[in-house]
Motif scaffolding. Structure first.
Motif, mmCIF file in Angstrom:
data_model
loop_
_atom_site.group_PDB
_atom_site.id
_atom_site.type_symbol
_atom_site.label_atom_id
_atom_site.label_comp_id
_atom_site.label_asym_id
_atom_site.label_seq_id
_atom_site.Cartn_x
_atom_site.Cartn_y
_atom_site.Cartn_z
ATOM 1 N N VAL A 101 8.064 3.044 4.974
ATOM 2 C CA VAL A 101 7.176 3.760 4.359
ATOM 3 C C VAL A 101 5.859 3.553 4.680
ATOM 4 O O VAL A 101 4.937 4.326 4.993
ATOM 5 C CB VAL A 101 7.405 3.872 2.731
ATOM 6 C CG1 VAL A 101 6.427 4.373 1.812
ATOM 7 C CG2 VAL A 101 8.699 4.495 2.159
ATOM 8 N N ARG A 131 4.721 4.609 8.148
ATOM 9 C CA ARG A 131 4.146 5.984 8.262
ATOM 10 C C ARG A 131 2.785 6.381 7.490
ATOM 11 O O ARG A 131 2.288 7.525 7.784
ATOM 12 C CB ARG A 131 5.291 6.809 7.555
ATOM 13 C CG ARG A 131 6.555 7.003 8.286
ATOM 14 C CD ARG A 131 7.389 7.918 7.750
ATOM 15 N NE ARG A 131 7.748 7.939 6.298
ATOM 16 C CZ ARG A 131 8.961 7.621 5.860
ATOM 17 N NH1 ARG A 131 9.873 7.216 6.632
ATOM 18 N NH2 ARG A 131 9.103 7.551 4.577
ATOM 19 N N SER A 132 2.329 5.306 6.729
ATOM 20 C CA SER A 132 1.348 5.842 6.060
ATOM 21 C C SER A 132 -0.200 5.053 6.311
ATOM 22 O O SER A 132 -1.270 5.730 6.085
ATOM 23 C CB SER A 132 1.546 5.816 4.578
ATOM 24 O OG SER A 132 2.694 6.365 4.237
ATOM 25 N N ILE A 133 -0.121 3.874 6.560
ATOM 26 C CA ILE A 133 -1.305 3.011 6.657
ATOM 27 C C ILE A 133 -1.963 3.178 8.061
ATOM 28 O O ILE A 133 -1.052 3.549 9.013
ATOM 29 C CB ILE A 133 -0.854 1.661 6.303
ATOM 30 C CG1 ILE A 133 -0.047 0.973 7.684
ATOM 31 C CG2 ILE A 133 -0.143 1.219 5.141
ATOM 32 C CD1 ILE A 133 0.186 -0.473 7.376
ATOM 33 N N ASP A 134 -2.929 2.776 8.448
ATOM 34 C CA ASP A 134 -3.845 2.596 9.533
ATOM 35 C C ASP A 134 -3.635 1.176 10.138
ATOM 36 O O ASP A 134 -4.009 0.382 9.478
ATOM 37 C CB ASP A 134 -5.190 2.839 9.207
ATOM 38 C CG ASP A 134 -6.125 2.858 10.351
ATOM 39 O OD1 ASP A 134 -5.795 2.330 11.432
ATOM 40 O OD2 ASP A 134 -7.523 2.861 10.329
ATOM 41 N N GLY A 146 -1.453 6.694 -0.356
ATOM 42 C CA GLY A 146 -0.565 7.246 0.664
ATOM 43 C C GLY A 146 0.529 6.834 0.996
ATOM 44 O O GLY A 146 1.384 7.743 1.392
ATOM 45 N N ALA A 147 0.895 5.689 0.418
ATOM 46 C CA ALA A 147 2.260 5.007 0.640
ATOM 47 C C ALA A 147 2.963 5.167 -0.505
ATOM 48 O O ALA A 147 2.854 4.231 -1.220
ATOM 49 C CB ALA A 147 2.303 3.841 1.231
ATOM 50 N N CYS A 205 6.950 5.293 -2.785
ATOM 51 C CA CYS A 205 8.385 5.118 -2.678
ATOM 52 C C CYS A 205 8.935 5.222 -4.035
ATOM 53 O O CYS A 205 8.370 5.123 -5.186
ATOM 54 C CB CYS A 205 8.573 3.795 -2.009
ATOM 55 S SG CYS A 205 8.446 2.398 -3.082
#
Length: 207
Positions: free
Chosen positions: A69, A72-75, A190-191, A193
């Motif tokens: 998760v 897929r979301s962090i820089d 943005g992440a 779950c």
């Protein structure tokens, strides 16, 4: 993963118990060693050390999901996800371990990525269950103590996922919340779950 051989794992002499190998220490808090859950079985000769150092398939399943998760979301140019139970050296009496940590590259700069435990606070620590043998403290006391140590060191967020009670605890400076894991959890902006939902979707009886 042998404690006595971990680079940067500093063990105060007064923390050692001669009858227990240092290889069974998972972490040290306030100079007190916390041993891997199940270590008495090793001392009794019923298991080898490696038999108590690993995690369950359910714990690994959840950790893998959480890491995926985040990835897929962090820089990835800003954050580094440290897996494989990274260690944190706060001071001589405090060497902590988490299932995984998320570091900001502005804090953990590339020159600090070496053969030792990290000595700067991660942005986030995530744990799935307690992995230490608790003999003179309750699970709640241990979780509270460890979480406080992490927050005092500068960790921005600490998350605990408990498979037995199906609960999530999120701690940030000044705010601690515990709720059912069937709710959406914000790991980072943005992440998101939902552990219960994910396990149900996969057909797990532990949802």
């Amino acid at each position: 993963m042998i404690a006595s051989l971990r680079p940067g794992f500093d063990i105060p002499e007064n923390a050692l118990e001669e009858s227990i190998p240092t290889s069974l220490i998972r972490e040290i808090i306030d100079g007190k060693p916390y041993y891997f859950k199940g270590y008495p079985e090793v001392l009794a000769g019923n298991k080898d050390a490696e038999g108590v150092m690993g995690c369950s398939t359910l714990q690994a399943f959840i950790v893998t999901f959480l890491v995926r998760v985040l990835l897929r979301s962090i820089d990835e140019n800003q954050y580094f996800i440290a897996t494989n139970e990274p260690g944190l050296h706060i001071d001589r009496k405090n060497n902590l371990v988490s299932d995984f940590m998320v570091f900001d590259y502005n804090i953990l700069t590339i020159d600090q990525i070496n053969l030792n435990y990290a000595q700067v606070p991660p942005a986030m620590c995530i744990e799935v269950d307690t992995r230490v043998e608790l003999q003179d403290a309750t699970e709640s006391e241990y979780v509270t103590l460890k979480t406080m140590k992490l927050l005092e060191f500068g960790v921005a967020k600490v998350l605990w996922f408990f498979t037995e009670t199906k609960k999530v605890m999120i701690a940030t400076p000044g705010s601690w919340t515990t709720f059912d894991w069937n709710h959406e959890v914000v790991l980072m902006p943005g992440a998101l779950c939902n552990i219960g939902q994910y396990l149900r979707r996969k057909g797990s009886k532990y949802a």
